[in-house]
Design an enzyme around this catalytic site. Structure first.
Site, mmCIF file in Angstrom:
data_model
loop_
_atom_site.group_PDB
_atom_site.id
_atom_site.type_symbol
_atom_site.label_atom_id
_atom_site.label_comp_id
_atom_site.label_asym_id
_atom_site.label_seq_id
_atom_site.Cartn_x
_atom_site.Cartn_y
_atom_site.Cartn_z
ATOM 1 N N VAL A 19 0.689 -1.109 -0.039
ATOM 2 C CA VAL A 19 -0.095 0.116 -0.125
ATOM 3 C C VAL A 19 0.932 1.400 0.097
ATOM 4 O O VAL A 19 0.682 2.110 -0.838
ATOM 5 C CB VAL A 19 -0.945 0.103 1.370
ATOM 6 C CG1 VAL A 19 -1.626 1.341 1.289
ATOM 7 C CG2 VAL A 19 -1.897 -1.266 1.066
ATOM 8 N N ASP A 37 10.164 3.540 6.080
ATOM 9 C CA ASP A 37 9.956 2.186 6.527
ATOM 10 C C ASP A 37 10.981 1.863 7.608
ATOM 11 O O ASP A 37 12.126 1.959 7.282
ATOM 12 C CB ASP A 37 10.037 1.254 5.317
ATOM 13 C CG ASP A 37 9.377 -0.064 5.636
ATOM 14 O OD1 ASP A 37 8.115 -0.335 4.803
ATOM 15 O OD2 ASP A 37 9.681 -0.963 6.365
ATOM 16 N N ARG A 42 14.505 -3.183 3.229
ATOM 17 C CA ARG A 42 13.582 -2.993 2.208
ATOM 18 C C ARG A 42 13.821 -1.469 1.570
ATOM 19 O O ARG A 42 13.909 -1.472 0.631
ATOM 20 C CB ARG A 42 12.253 -2.969 2.989
ATOM 21 C CG ARG A 42 11.105 -2.230 2.276
ATOM 22 C CD ARG A 42 10.602 -3.060 1.014
ATOM 23 N NE ARG A 42 9.229 -2.580 0.495
ATOM 24 C CZ ARG A 42 8.840 -2.724 -0.631
ATOM 25 N NH1 ARG A 42 9.500 -3.561 -1.646
ATOM 26 N NH2 ARG A 42 7.631 -2.610 -1.309
ATOM 27 N N THR A 88 -2.699 -4.001 9.878
ATOM 28 C CA THR A 88 -3.418 -4.045 11.235
ATOM 29 C C THR A 88 -3.783 -5.593 11.281
ATOM 30 O O THR A 88 -4.847 -6.041 10.858
ATOM 31 C CB THR A 88 -4.742 -3.348 10.880
ATOM 32 O OG1 THR A 88 -5.214 -3.075 9.737
ATOM 33 C CG2 THR A 88 -4.364 -1.684 11.458
ATOM 34 N N THR A 123 -6.411 -0.513 7.716
ATOM 35 C CA THR A 123 -8.118 -0.976 8.174
ATOM 36 C C THR A 123 -8.191 -1.181 9.449
ATOM 37 O O THR A 123 -7.513 -1.847 10.085
ATOM 38 C CB THR A 123 -8.642 -2.371 7.350
ATOM 39 O OG1 THR A 123 -8.065 -2.131 5.862
ATOM 40 C CG2 THR A 123 -9.794 -2.612 7.551
ATOM 41 N N CYS A 263 -6.458 -8.905 4.194
ATOM 42 C CA CYS A 263 -7.868 -8.156 4.163
ATOM 43 C C CYS A 263 -9.215 -8.988 4.357
ATOM 44 O O CYS A 263 -9.532 -8.906 5.524
ATOM 45 C CB CYS A 263 -7.876 -7.581 2.747
ATOM 46 S SG CYS A 263 -6.757 -6.186 2.328
ATOM 47 N N ARG A 334 1.393 -13.359 3.153
ATOM 48 C CA ARG A 334 0.866 -13.095 4.292
ATOM 49 C C ARG A 334 -0.805 -13.899 4.587
ATOM 50 O O ARG A 334 -1.559 -13.681 3.660
ATOM 51 C CB ARG A 334 0.268 -11.384 4.412
ATOM 52 C CG ARG A 334 1.656 -10.669 4.734
ATOM 53 C CD ARG A 334 1.284 -9.427 4.709
ATOM 54 N NE ARG A 334 0.778 -8.734 3.224
ATOM 55 C CZ ARG A 334 0.580 -7.633 3.021
ATOM 56 N NH1 ARG A 334 0.350 -6.562 4.173
ATOM 57 N NH2 ARG A 334 -0.216 -7.303 1.803
#
Length: 427
Positions: A19, A37, A42, A88, A123, A263, A334
């Site tokens: 994202v 980050d 990364r 989250t 979220t 999600c 994930r």
């Protein structure tokens, strides 16, 4: 003026994942951006032009002259507009884990100054931004909410691996803690999002809108998963039934399968938590989670039944699982529910190889303790289970995939990626 150092002087990203990175690069076309980050590796990769998520090319990254990438929090000190995009997740008990969001709020709070704006995209349940994040920002910064600084909520709608609908092609919901802040936030996002924005009347409305997007999908997939288990008992092919029903204009095109990812398989628990806190029992949402969480065991059971029906020995059987990522043509591991299928097989003493050309070897090992196979060998497996519909598997086709099986084996398709006549069973 709302902002002490000018409108959109510097933009900052907290988190450069699926994202954060696309949003940072989108804003960097118009404004100076600091992409932050905590993962030094990364950041180093991105500076070298490599995006491990596969979302952005080296050419795109190198062309962004207004994007500064950093893992040093001090580099965000001059920012006045912050966008937080941390994960989250849920814990082992499926309770919301706000620790990444709290840590991010703490980081931002250290540098927050008067008239700054902080927008959250992670979220959450309705009300969480003001309940969880704002107190941290106030405590760390010593500033007062809606007097000294302002917040917004603009839920992420990134679809990893989707090359047809990028960030700017999806309408962006925006909101702010005051009417003035909301207008400013909406204007800024509108500069970047070509598909347009939708200004919600409050933070809570925007938060609720985001979480129910994935709750709705979870419920609909649970319905077809339950139908799939029923139709299997009735001797019907679920996909054939759905194809026939889909000829009606208003029939929704959901298919059965494993429901994982960051999600759909996670967000409903945030709404469940909020519902229970006000004394409401979200029966349908909870039932949908139970149904979808049980699909890994159901797939394994179907495969074992097929093996027994075809006189394929189950004891010490060799099984090949095709796919580990949570969705097709994407390296994201994930919350992949493929692990549920693998665990069911290994729990029965079966030997399981997992092959996924998209998955990272080290991540698969660290996340699931799975050592991915480099290349399946011919005439090796008693059962082959296609769990992720990577284009590579569909291109290979059932006949080539079956070469990995022994003379007598079963091929099961959980995604409807192969023709029904070419497999021994499918959801």
């Amino acid at each position: 003026p709302l902002w002490s150092r000018g409108l959109g002087d510097v933009y900052k990203r907290q988190g450069l994942g699926y994202v954060g990175l696309p949003i940072a690069t989108a804003f960097a076309k118009y404004f100076p951006v600091v992409g932050f980050d905590v993962d030094e590796a990364r950041v180093s990769e991105l500076i070298d032009g490599y995006d491990r998520t596969g979302e952005l090319s080296t050419e795109v990254l190198n062309a962004l002259t207004q994007l500064t990438l950093s893992s040093n929090p001090n580099d965000i000190a001059q920012c006045d507009f912050y966008i937080v995009t941390v994960p989250t997740p849920v814990d082992e008990s499926n309770q919301p884990d706000f620790s990444p969001l709290i840590r991010a709020s703490n980081t931002v709070g250290q540098f927050l100054e008067a008239d700054d704006i902080v927008v959250f995209e992670s979220t959450v349940y309705p009300g969480a931004t003001e309940e969880i994040c704002v107190p941290v920002l106030e405590s760390v910064s010593g500033l007062k909410f809606n007097a000294d600084f302002f917040v917004g909520y603009s839920p992420e709608r990134i679809n990893p691996g989707d090359k047809t609908r990028g960030l700017t092609d999806i309408v962006k919901v925006t909101s702010g803690s005051t009417p003035e802040a909301a207008k400013t936030i909406d204007d800024i996002y509108a500069k970047v999002i070509t598909a347009g924005t939708h200004l919600a009347p409050s933070l809570a409305v925007a938060e609720a809108a985001k979480v129910i997007e994935n709750v709705q999908r979870d419920v609909n997939i649970a319905l077809v998963n339950e139908l799939a288990t029923l139709f299997a008992e009735l001797g019907l092919d679920t996909l054939e039934v759905l194809e026939a029903a889909g000829t009606k204009w208003n029939f929704l095109p959901f298919k059965p399968g494993l429901v994982g990812g960051h999600c759909i398989g996670v967000d409903p628990y945030y709404l469940i938590r909020k519902a229970q806190s006000v004394g409401h029992n979200p029966e349908l949402i909870r039932a949908s989670r139970r149904i979808n969480n049980a699909m890994g065991a159901y797939v394994a059971d179907r495969v074992i039944r097929l093996m027994m029906q075809n006189d394929v020995a189950v004891n010490n059987a060799k099984v090949l699982v095709l796919g580990l990522t949570f969705k097709e043509d994407c390296p994201d591991l994930r919350n992949s529910r493929v692990i549920d299928v693998v665990n069911e097989f290994t729990g029965l003493g079966m030997n399981v190889d997992v092959f996924d050309p998209w998955a990272d070897l080290e991540q698969a090992k660290s996340a699931y303790n799975i050592t991915l196979t480099d290349q399946p060998e011919n005439n090796t497996y008693d059962a082959i289970v296609l769990t992720v519909a990577h284009e590579a598997f569909k291109t290979l086709g059932a006949s080539e995939i079956r070469k990995w099986g022994k003379g007598t084996h079963v091929l099961f398709d959980t995604k409807g990626a192969l023709p029904g006549h070419a497999v021994d069973g499918r959801l």
